[in-house]
Design a protein around this motif. Structure first.
Motif, PDB file in Angstrom:
ATOM      1  N   ILE A 108      40.795  28.168  38.836  1.00  9.89           N
ATOM      2  CA  ILE A 108      41.616  29.049  39.757  1.00  9.89           C
ATOM      3  C   ILE A 108      42.187  30.230  38.942  1.00  9.89           C
ATOM      4  N   GLN A 109      42.462  30.271  38.110  1.00  8.40           N
ATOM      5  CA  GLN A 109      42.977  31.123  37.045  1.00  8.40           C
ATOM      6  C   GLN A 109      41.843  32.154  36.731  1.00  8.40           C
ATOM      7  N   ASP A 110      40.814  31.544  36.319  1.00 10.03           N
ATOM      8  CA  ASP A 110      39.418  32.217  36.031  1.00 10.03           C
ATOM      9  C   ASP A 110      39.227  33.293  37.165  1.00 10.03           C
ATOM     10  N   LEU A 111      39.283  32.593  38.483  1.00 10.86           N
ATOM     11  CA  LEU A 111      39.022  33.412  39.985  1.00 10.86           C
ATOM     12  C   LEU A 111      39.958  34.342  39.858  1.00 10.86           C
ATOM     13  N   MET A 112      41.379  34.200  39.733  1.00 11.90           N
ATOM     14  CA  MET A 112      42.416  35.216  40.119  1.00 11.90           C
ATOM     15  C   MET A 112      42.367  36.324  39.066  1.00 11.90           C
ATOM     16  N   SER A 113      41.948  35.812  37.842  1.00  5.32           N
ATOM     17  CA  SER A 113      41.826  37.037  36.578  1.00  5.32           C
ATOM     18  C   SER A 113      40.858  38.114  37.144  1.00  5.32           C
ATOM     19  N   LEU A 114      39.751  37.522  37.601  1.00  9.28           N
ATOM     20  CA  LEU A 114      38.511  38.348  38.236  1.00  9.28           C
ATOM     21  C   LEU A 114      39.147  39.182  39.371  1.00  9.28           C
ATOM     22  N   TYR A 115      39.735  38.622  40.221  1.00 10.76           N
ATOM     23  CA  TYR A 115      40.220  39.351  41.502  1.00 10.76           C
ATOM     24  C   TYR A 115      41.404  40.387  40.800  1.00 10.76           C
ATOM     25  N   SER A 116      42.075  40.228  39.906  1.00  9.78           N
ATOM     26  CA  SER A 116      43.175  41.069  39.372  1.00  9.78           C
ATOM     27  C   SER A 116      42.622  42.446  38.934  1.00  9.78           C
ATOM     28  N   VAL A 117      41.453  42.072  37.896  1.00  9.35           N
ATOM     29  CA  VAL A 117      40.663  43.208  37.307  1.00  9.35           C
ATOM     30  C   VAL A 117      39.956  44.143  38.281  1.00  9.35           C
ATOM     31  N   ALA A 118      39.429  43.544  39.233  1.00  9.55           N
ATOM     32  CA  ALA A 118      38.571  44.187  40.382  1.00  9.55           C
ATOM     33  C   ALA A 118      39.836  45.034  41.403  1.00  9.55           C
ATOM     34  N   ARG A 119      40.843  44.380  41.682  1.00  9.89           N
ATOM     35  CA  ARG A 119      41.790  44.919  42.462  1.00  9.89           C
ATOM     36  C   ARG A 119      42.487  46.075  41.825  1.00  9.89           C
ATOM     37  N   LYS A 120      42.709  46.148  40.388  1.00  7.97           N
ATOM     38  CA  LYS A 120      43.438  47.158  39.697  1.00  7.97           C
ATOM     39  C   LYS A 120      42.483  48.263  39.642  1.00  7.97           C
ATOM     40  N   GLU A 121      41.102  48.105  39.649  1.00  7.95           N
ATOM     41  CA  GLU A 121      40.166  49.145  39.597  1.00  7.95           C
ATOM     42  C   GLU A 121      39.697  49.992  40.859  1.00  7.95           C
ATOM     43  N   ASP A 122      39.927  48.976  41.823  1.00  9.17           N
ATOM     44  CA  ASP A 122      39.456  49.327  43.514  1.00  9.17           C
ATOM     45  C   ASP A 122      40.621  49.127  44.190  1.00  9.17           C
ATOM     46  N   ASP A 123      40.261  48.343  45.011  1.00 13.12           N
ATOM     47  CA  ASP A 123      41.299  47.447  46.133  1.00 13.12           C
ATOM     48  C   ASP A 123      41.221  46.164  46.191  1.00 13.12           C
ATOM     49  N   GLY A 182      38.566  43.050  44.874  1.00 17.97           N
ATOM     50  CA  GLY A 182      39.084  42.009  44.340  1.00 17.97           C
ATOM     51  C   GLY A 182      38.420  40.639  44.617  1.00 17.97           C
ATOM     52  N   ILE A 183      38.485  40.619  46.196  1.00 24.30           N
ATOM     53  CA  ILE A 183      37.984  39.219  46.946  1.00 24.30           C
ATOM     54  C   ILE A 183      36.616  39.372  46.710  1.00 24.30           C
ATOM     55  N   ARG A 184      35.798  40.415  46.703  1.00 24.66           N
ATOM     56  CA  ARG A 184      34.426  40.359  46.529  1.00 24.66           C
ATOM     57  C   ARG A 184      33.982  40.031  45.090  1.00 24.66           C
ATOM     58  N   MET A 185      34.477  40.390  44.119  1.00 25.15           N
ATOM     59  CA  MET A 185      34.518  39.975  42.793  1.00 25.15           C
ATOM     60  C   MET A 185      34.515  38.470  42.430  1.00 25.15           C
ATOM     61  N   ALA A 186      35.656  37.748  43.023  1.00 20.52           N
ATOM     62  CA  ALA A 186      35.926  36.467  42.730  1.00 20.52           C
ATOM     63  C   ALA A 186      34.931  35.816  43.873  1.00 20.52           C
ATOM     64  N   LEU A 187      34.471  36.071  45.090  1.00 19.61           N
ATOM     65  CA  LEU A 187      33.459  35.484  45.624  1.00 19.61           C
ATOM     66  C   LEU A 187      32.104  35.592  45.039  1.00 19.61           C
ATOM     67  N   GLN A 188      32.067  36.706  44.469  1.00 21.97           N
ATOM     68  CA  GLN A 188      30.725  36.659  43.459  1.00 21.97           C
ATOM     69  C   GLN A 188      30.471  35.668  42.368  1.00 21.97           C
ATOM     70  N   ALA A 189      31.678  35.401  42.005  1.00 21.27           N
ATOM     71  CA  ALA A 189      31.920  34.604  40.816  1.00 21.27           C
ATOM     72  C   ALA A 189      31.668  33.124  41.074  1.00 21.27           C
ATOM     73  N   ILE A 190      32.155  32.724  42.583  1.00 22.51           N
ATOM     74  CA  ILE A 190      31.912  31.410  43.078  1.00 22.51           C
ATOM     75  C   ILE A 190      30.620  31.264  43.428  1.00 22.51           C
ATOM     76  N   LEU A 191      29.881  32.234  43.947  1.00 23.98           N
ATOM     77  CA  LEU A 191      28.515  32.128  44.442  1.00 23.98           C
ATOM     78  C   LEU A 191      27.612  32.079  43.360  1.00 23.98           C
TER      79      LEU A 191
END
Length: 171
Positions: free
Chosen positions: A15-30, A34-43
């Motif tokens: 969960i923390q790994d996914l949240m880290s990816l979300y946070s990084v993408a969210r800071k850079e964009d919106d 963030g959701i897209r990055m976490a979803l891509q990591a899952i898939l």
């Protein structure tokens, strides 16, 4: 979503790994990025792409091999639905109740009566009776002028429906 995708409970580290990816993408964009990055990591995760099970070879010799409830849920679902386990199956597996004979029988019957079980009928009959090879040959139109695409499709469907009826009525 990761619980469903991985077909098992997800640990805090995942969960923390996914949240880290979300946070990084969210800071850079919106938010959506963030959701897209976490979803891509899952898939893209092998835990989603592949079904991991304990190997019977990992069991010491002379010890009977048994399948755990989460493995059982995954095997049942992919065998009968050609799809990942649903929430009910996963919940029972997580509780360790799926391997109980009464619960297992109830779940098998539930899976078989679902419209999603059409995948089992089509796959099983196709392999068992070799119907998946029907396109490999075609009868001579001189000997069988009435044979056409509709007849071929009807022959396949009739066989699948007959098997489905045998299954549904426990015949």
């Amino acid at each position: 979503l990761s619980r469903q995708a991985y077909r098992r409970p997800v640990n805090e580290g995942e969960i923390q790994d996914l949240m880290s990816l979300y946070s990084v993408a969210r800071k850079e964009d919106d938010f959506e990025a963030g959701i897209r990055m976490a979803l891509q990591a899952i898939l893209a995760n092998p835990k989603f792409l592949f079904r991991f099970e304990r190997s019977p070879a990992s069991v010491s010799p002379g010890t009977p091999y048994s399948v755990g409830d989460l493995e059982l849920a995954s095997r049942l679902s992919y065998f009968l639905w050609s799809a990942m386990p649903d929430d009910e199956l996963l919940m029972l597996a997580e509780q360790g109740r799926l391997s109980q004979p009464d619960v297992l029988r109830e779940q098998v019957e539930r899976l078989l009566t679902s419209p999603r079980a059409a995948a089992f009928t089509e796959n099983f009959v196709g392999q068992w009776l070799g119907l998946c090879e029907i396109d490999a040959t075609e009868p001579s139109h001189q000997l069988y002028p009435e044979f056409d695409h509709l007849l071929k499709v009807s022959m396949l469907r009739e066989t699948e429906l007959f098997f489905a009826e045998l299954l549904a009525r426990d015949l």
